[in-house]
Design a protein around this motif. Structure first.
Motif, PDB file in Angstrom:
ATOM      1  N   ASP A  38      11.752   0.255  -7.934  1.00 22.81           N
ATOM      2  CA  ASP A  38      11.913  -1.132  -8.236  1.00 22.81           C
ATOM      3  C   ASP A  38      10.485  -1.307  -9.322  1.00 22.81           C
ATOM      4  OD1 ASP A  38      11.446  -4.327  -7.789  1.00 22.81           O
ATOM      5  OD2 ASP A  38      13.462  -3.742  -6.768  1.00 22.81           O
ATOM      6  N   PRO A  39      10.664  -2.359 -10.085  1.00 27.47           N
ATOM      7  CA  PRO A  39       9.361  -2.881 -11.002  1.00 27.47           C
ATOM      8  C   PRO A  39       8.467  -3.407 -10.029  1.00 27.47           C
ATOM      9  CG  PRO A  39      11.550  -4.020 -11.390  1.00 27.47           C
ATOM     10  CD  PRO A  39      11.887  -3.029 -10.601  1.00 27.47           C
ATOM     11  N   LYS A  40       8.785  -4.214  -9.035  1.00 33.05           N
ATOM     12  CA  LYS A  40       8.019  -4.820  -7.967  1.00 33.05           C
ATOM     13  C   LYS A  40       7.225  -3.838  -7.234  1.00 33.05           C
ATOM     14  CE  LYS A  40      10.981  -7.282  -5.687  1.00 33.05           C
ATOM     15  NZ  LYS A  40      12.166  -6.708  -6.250  1.00 33.05           N
ATOM     16  N   TYR A  41       7.482  -2.636  -7.138  1.00 31.13           N
ATOM     17  CA  TYR A  41       6.745  -1.532  -6.153  1.00 31.13           C
ATOM     18  C   TYR A  41       5.248  -0.956  -7.016  1.00 31.13           C
ATOM     19  CZ  TYR A  41      11.058  -1.477  -3.609  1.00 31.13           C
ATOM     20  OH  TYR A  41      11.975  -1.669  -2.519  1.00 31.13           O
ATOM     21  N   ASP A  42       4.524  -0.476  -5.978  1.00 34.26           N
ATOM     22  CA  ASP A  42       3.392  -0.120  -6.233  1.00 34.26           C
ATOM     23  C   ASP A  42       3.003   1.375  -6.711  1.00 34.26           C
ATOM     24  OD1 ASP A  42       1.076  -2.546  -5.898  1.00 34.26           O
ATOM     25  OD2 ASP A  42       2.526  -2.494  -4.219  1.00 34.26           O
ATOM     26  N   ALA A  43       3.660   2.069  -6.081  1.00 28.52           N
ATOM     27  CA  ALA A  43       3.637   3.570  -6.247  1.00 28.52           C
ATOM     28  C   ALA A  43       4.297   4.148  -7.518  1.00 28.52           C
ATOM     29  CB  ALA A  43       4.194   4.583  -4.881  1.00 28.52           C
ATOM     30  N   PRO A  44       5.277   3.776  -7.921  1.00 27.50           N
ATOM     31  CA  PRO A  44       5.831   4.588  -9.286  1.00 27.50           C
ATOM     32  C   PRO A  44       4.771   4.290 -10.303  1.00 27.50           C
ATOM     33  CG  PRO A  44       7.320   3.133  -8.427  1.00 27.50           C
ATOM     34  CD  PRO A  44       6.301   2.860  -7.343  1.00 27.50           C
ATOM     35  N   ALA A  45       3.987   3.355 -10.769  1.00 28.85           N
ATOM     36  CA  ALA A  45       2.955   3.478 -11.826  1.00 28.85           C
ATOM     37  C   ALA A  45       1.876   4.401 -11.417  1.00 28.85           C
ATOM     38  CB  ALA A  45       2.227   2.122 -12.147  1.00 28.85           C
ATOM     39  N   ALA A  46       1.477   4.416 -10.237  1.00 28.11           N
ATOM     40  CA  ALA A  46       0.445   5.443  -9.844  1.00 28.11           C
ATOM     41  C   ALA A  46       0.757   7.024  -9.855  1.00 28.11           C
ATOM     42  CB  ALA A  46       0.091   5.058  -8.383  1.00 28.11           C
ATOM     43  N   VAL A  47       1.979   7.507  -9.297  1.00 22.77           N
ATOM     44  CA  VAL A  47       2.556   8.811  -9.659  1.00 22.77           C
ATOM     45  C   VAL A  47       2.846   9.084 -11.136  1.00 22.77           C
ATOM     46  CG1 VAL A  47       4.444  10.127  -8.949  1.00 22.77           C
ATOM     47  CG2 VAL A  47       3.631   8.501  -7.491  1.00 22.77           C
ATOM     48  N   LEU A  48       3.293   8.141 -11.986  1.00 21.92           N
ATOM     49  CA  LEU A  48       3.524   8.518 -13.392  1.00 21.92           C
ATOM     50  C   LEU A  48       2.028   8.683 -13.773  1.00 21.92           C
ATOM     51  CD1 LEU A  48       5.193   8.892 -15.642  1.00 21.92           C
ATOM     52  CD2 LEU A  48       5.348   6.367 -15.824  1.00 21.92           C
ATOM     53  N   ALA A  49       1.187   7.727 -13.797  1.00 19.72           N
ATOM     54  CA  ALA A  49      -0.117   7.743 -14.384  1.00 19.72           C
ATOM     55  C   ALA A  49      -1.004   9.214 -13.816  1.00 19.72           C
ATOM     56  CB  ALA A  49      -1.097   6.825 -14.112  1.00 19.72           C
ATOM     57  N   LEU A  50      -0.625   9.722 -12.712  1.00 20.70           N
ATOM     58  CA  LEU A  50      -1.315  10.798 -11.917  1.00 20.70           C
ATOM     59  C   LEU A  50      -0.565  12.022 -12.444  1.00 20.70           C
ATOM     60  CD1 LEU A  50      -2.017   9.382  -8.283  1.00 20.70           C
ATOM     61  CD2 LEU A  50      -3.880   9.945 -10.165  1.00 20.70           C
ATOM     62  N   GLY A  51       0.568  12.035 -13.070  1.00 18.34           N
ATOM     63  CA  GLY A  51       1.120  13.204 -13.375  1.00 18.34           C
ATOM     64  C   GLY A  51       1.874  14.062 -12.159  1.00 18.34           C
ATOM     65  N   HIS A  92      -8.701  12.804  -3.893  1.00 22.61           N
ATOM     66  CA  HIS A  92      -8.079  13.738  -4.985  1.00 22.61           C
ATOM     67  C   HIS A  92      -6.989  12.818  -5.621  1.00 22.61           C
ATOM     68  CE1 HIS A  92      -9.643  17.319  -3.544  1.00 22.61           C
ATOM     69  NE2 HIS A  92      -9.696  17.083  -2.355  1.00 22.61           N
ATOM     70  N   ALA A  93      -6.576  11.686  -5.399  1.00 22.60           N
ATOM     71  CA  ALA A  93      -5.445  10.885  -6.078  1.00 22.60           C
ATOM     72  C   ALA A  93      -5.857   9.396  -5.805  1.00 22.60           C
ATOM     73  CB  ALA A  93      -4.241  11.350  -5.758  1.00 22.60           C
ATOM     74  N   ARG A  94      -7.028   8.915  -6.232  1.00 23.48           N
ATOM     75  CA  ARG A  94      -7.491   7.561  -5.685  1.00 23.48           C
ATOM     76  C   ARG A  94      -6.396   6.613  -6.088  1.00 23.48           C
ATOM     77  NH1 ARG A  94     -12.114   5.179  -4.092  1.00 23.48           N
ATOM     78  NH2 ARG A  94     -13.213   7.292  -4.263  1.00 23.48           N
ATOM     79  N   ALA A  95      -5.605   6.606  -7.438  1.00 21.35           N
ATOM     80  CA  ALA A  95      -4.917   5.614  -7.874  1.00 21.35           C
ATOM     81  C   ALA A  95      -3.774   5.326  -6.765  1.00 21.35           C
ATOM     82  CB  ALA A  95      -4.437   5.520  -9.120  1.00 21.35           C
ATOM     83  N   LEU A  96      -3.272   6.597  -6.249  1.00 27.64           N
ATOM     84  CA  LEU A  96      -2.234   6.310  -5.316  1.00 27.64           C
ATOM     85  C   LEU A  96      -2.541   5.769  -3.998  1.00 27.64           C
ATOM     86  CD1 LEU A  96       0.736   7.035  -4.699  1.00 27.64           C
ATOM     87  CD2 LEU A  96       0.358   9.085  -4.070  1.00 27.64           C
ATOM     88  N   ALA A  97      -3.848   6.173  -3.655  1.00 30.44           N
ATOM     89  CA  ALA A  97      -4.303   5.351  -2.251  1.00 30.44           C
ATOM     90  C   ALA A  97      -4.531   3.992  -2.689  1.00 30.44           C
ATOM     91  CB  ALA A  97      -5.749   5.971  -2.150  1.00 30.44           C
ATOM     92  N   GLU A  98      -4.906   3.543  -3.777  1.00 30.26           N
ATOM     93  CA  GLU A  98      -5.075   2.170  -3.991  1.00 30.26           C
ATOM     94  C   GLU A  98      -3.931   1.304  -4.141  1.00 30.26           C
ATOM     95  OE1 GLU A  98      -9.302   2.520  -6.121  1.00 30.26           O
ATOM     96  OE2 GLU A  98      -7.652   2.269  -7.422  1.00 30.26           O
ATOM     97  N   ALA A  99      -2.928   2.143  -4.781  1.00 35.16           N
ATOM     98  CA  ALA A  99      -1.365   1.397  -4.993  1.00 35.16           C
ATOM     99  C   ALA A  99      -0.762   1.300  -3.626  1.00 35.16           C
ATOM    100  CB  ALA A  99      -0.555   2.467  -5.794  1.00 35.16           C
ATOM    101  N   THR A 100      -0.712   2.381  -2.681  1.00 38.95           N
ATOM    102  CA  THR A 100      -0.333   2.194  -1.441  1.00 38.95           C
ATOM    103  C   THR A 100      -1.249   1.001  -0.605  1.00 38.95           C
ATOM    104  OG1 THR A 100      -1.715   4.256  -0.814  1.00 38.95           O
ATOM    105  CG2 THR A 100       0.963   4.316  -1.184  1.00 38.95           C
ATOM    106  N   ASP A 101      -2.332   1.160  -0.732  1.00 44.51           N
ATOM    107  CA  ASP A 101      -3.230   0.169  -0.061  1.00 44.51           C
ATOM    108  C   ASP A 101      -2.600  -1.351  -0.278  1.00 44.51           C
ATOM    109  OD1 ASP A 101      -4.921  -0.568   2.073  1.00 44.51           O
ATOM    110  OD2 ASP A 101      -6.709  -0.681   0.473  1.00 44.51           O
ATOM    111  N   SER A 102      -2.324  -1.211  -1.557  1.00 48.79           N
ATOM    112  CA  SER A 102      -2.008  -2.663  -2.199  1.00 48.79           C
ATOM    113  C   SER A 102      -0.442  -3.314  -1.764  1.00 48.79           C
ATOM    114  CB  SER A 102      -1.742  -2.699  -3.694  1.00 48.79           C
ATOM    115  OG  SER A 102      -3.181  -2.302  -4.137  1.00 48.79           O
TER     116      SER A 102
END
Length: 289
Positions: A120-133, A90-100
């Motif tokens: 932090d700009p080095k983190y993965d989850a923020p961009a995924a959460v923003l894109a996923l709304g 249901h939120a593949r981008a977040l799964a991929e972000a946390t897996d990274s």
């Protein structure tokens, strides 16, 4: 001899207990997995009088389906999110972000809540959460407050949470294709990452949300990219046009530049990874609510 004053350490057993401690006059900081806060303590960025350990509050853990979306507790670790079939469906981008997440201990002990509070700009989850709304839920003295991701990320090292509030969960809506791409430095942290979410009807893109982390000091959406995608078919040509539009979405004067990568290199990565994230999103399954 160190001039550093001792820091009070408290283990909280409930959210209410945390809120009582946050309501005091002391400079209080929350610690859970520690992988967002501890480096900031070592570098002197954070100098609290009190640390409140919330790692024992089980109510802040877990992943569940709720109100046509996915609910993730603030203490849920990156590895749990990455391994969750619910998140992947249901939120593949977040799964991929946390897996990274590149550091083994950070992946298995770091929490989604700490990741989003520090942003932090080095983190993965923020961009995924923003894109996923996504929506971030906090509790404070006036009860619960729901904050959209656009309002959550306010600026460098700044989010919308108040000093007397606690992040308790995030909620991700259903119904879209999504994907995430990043490149990492030697330490495993991301240099640039891009997440994309696409609402499609047949072969047409009805709407798009695309976000980047690591270009500016905080995650941002790419509106020109989104406008280029809306209403068209997601073929190779349109993905390339959308990636070119990313170059106009990012102000060169605001690009992050450090010893890892200068602004010009990051801008090139934004374009390249935008195209790749769109390709990944276009082939991911769309799951109904």
């Amino acid at each position: 001899m160190s001039n550093q004053l001792p820091v009070e350490y408290v283990e909280a057993e409930s959210v209410d207990a945390v809120l009582e401690l946050l309501a005091g006059d002391s400079e209080t900081r929350i610690v859970a997995g520690g992988y967002s806060l501890v480096p900031r303590l070592k570098d002197g960025i954070e100098t609290p009088d009190r640390l409140v350990d919330i790692s024992g509050i089980d109510a802040l853990r877990g992943i569940s389906r709720q109100d046509g979306g996915t609910r993730i507790g603030a203490l849920t670790t990156h590895d749990r999110i990455a391994a969750s079939a619910t998140v992947r469906d249901h939120a593949r981008a977040l799964a991929e972000a946390t897996d990274s997440v590149g550091d083994y201990q950070a992946k298995h002990q770091g929490t989604i809540g700490g990741n989003l509070v520090v942003a932090d700009p080095k983190y993965d989850a923020p961009a995924a959460v923003l894109a996923l709304g996504g929506t971030i839920v906090v509790r404070g003295p006036n009860g619960r407050r729901r904050i959209g991701a656009e309002e959550w990320f306010c600026g460098p090292d700044e989010t919308a949470i108040e000093p007397d509030e606690l992040l308790t969960e995030i909620a991700i809506p259903d119904g879209a294709r999504s994907g995430y791409i990043r490149t990492s430095e030697y330490s495993g942290y991301a240099i640039v990452s891009v997440a994309a979410r696409l609402e499609t009807d047949g072969g047409l893109v009805e709407s798009a949300r695309v976000a980047v982390n690591g270009a500016k000091p905080y995650p941002i959406r790419l509106p020109r990219v989104e406008e280029t995608l809306a209403g068209g078919t997601l073929d190779d040509e349109r993905r390339a046009r959308a990636a070119d539009a990313a170059l106009r979405d990012v102000d060169p004067g605001m690009l992050v530049a450090n010893e890892v990568a200068d602004g010009r290199h990051r801008l090139g990565l934004v374009r390249s990874y935008c195209q790749q994230a769109l390709e990944r999103a276009s082939v991911s399954p769309a799951v109904d609510s």
